[in-house]
Design an enzyme around this catalytic site. Structure first.
Site: not given
Ligand code: URA
Length: 263
Positions: A113
């Site tokens: 993310d």
């Molecule tokens: N889980 C999440 O919530 N975000 C990420 O970037 C990776 C795994």
């Protein structure tokens, strides 16, 4: 990487062999500038079986048929960087960082993310990306998790037991393989084998716990180590051997793809 026959999209081969960006490779093919085995192919996503190409031309000029030497780098992505090659609404993309560092024809395994940080593997080998990220192989990833509110030990035990059994969210089954409490920030160390969107945040949100910081510390056999934020470091020979062995030993986990589809 290994000898198994692999199908690759035409744009990826043109990108790798010519060093242009992914978008440019797709444009060139769509404009009819690429000939495969003396035939013009205009579909950038046409599947090409490795070994089936005897000639490849870009604007009439021959491109090498030899795949470039596979290279893998670990990158410590900083929060704020978007895992996208290009984005009309965000200038702070991983694609832009890579281009500015001279990485042409590279992509990455393991999206994070935009507000997450930590390990992303940068590589010029699409096969490595495919193997490390395809849901059927269930490659493990470890995350350090900081929470807005830290559950007490008894609550944490209950939550982790439920997470291990699996929780349903948005018609998908989310599960952890391991979950440990560290007692101080980062509050939890979580191992997951699937890679669903926002998986770690959704797992904690199910228990009304907000993830305020998330860092991936390993992906398969590769660990982030002490790479500084924003740093990029090439895997050395031994690390590449370990990764290649890990990849050739991968086999689809029973129900891996079905589980990923939430079935
Ligand atoms: N889980 C999440 O919530 N975000 C990420 O970037 C990776 C795994």
């Amino acid at each position: 990487m290994n000898n198994k026959a692999v199908e690759t999209k035409l744009w990826r081969i043109v990108q790798e062999r010519s060093g242009v960006s992914r978008r440019k490779a797709q444009d060139l093919i769509a404009r009819g500038e690429v000939d495969v085995n003396k035939v013009t192919i205009r579909d950038p996503f046409a599947p090409v079986l490795q070994g089936s190409v005897s000639s490849l031309h870009l604007r009439g000029q021959p491109l090498s048929l030899e795949a470039p030497q596979p290279r893998v780098y670990r990158h410590n992505k900083q929060a704020g960087v978007l895992c996208s090659h290009d984005d009309p609404h965000c200038g702070n993309t991983l694609g832009r960082i890579l281009r500015s560092e001279g990485f042409i024809g590279y992509t990455w395994a393991g999206r994070l993310d935009q507000d997450a940080e930590g390990l992303v593997l940068i590589t010029n080998d699409g096969g490595i990306v495919q193997r490390l990220t395809h849901p059927s192989y269930s490659v493990r990833k470890v995350y350090h998790v900081w929470l807005a509110r830290f559950p007490n030990a008894q609550e944490a035990r209950k939550i982790y037991a439920e997470m291990k059994r699996g929780i349903r969210d948005d018609n998908q089954l989310l599960r952890v393989i391991r979950a440990e409490t560290s007692g101080r920030p980062p509050h939890a160390v979580i191992t997951i084998a699937e890679g669903r969107k926002h998986e770690v945040k959704r797992l904690f949100a199910h228990f009304r716990l907000e993830v305020v910081r998330l860092r991936r510390v390993s992906l398969g056999p590769v660990a982030l180590g002490n790479l500084k934020p924003g740093g990029i470091a090439r895997l050395d020979r031994t690390e590449m051997e370990v990764l290649n062995r890990f990849i050739s030993d991968l086999s689809p986990t029973p129900g891996g793809a079905r589980r990923s589809a939430g079935l």
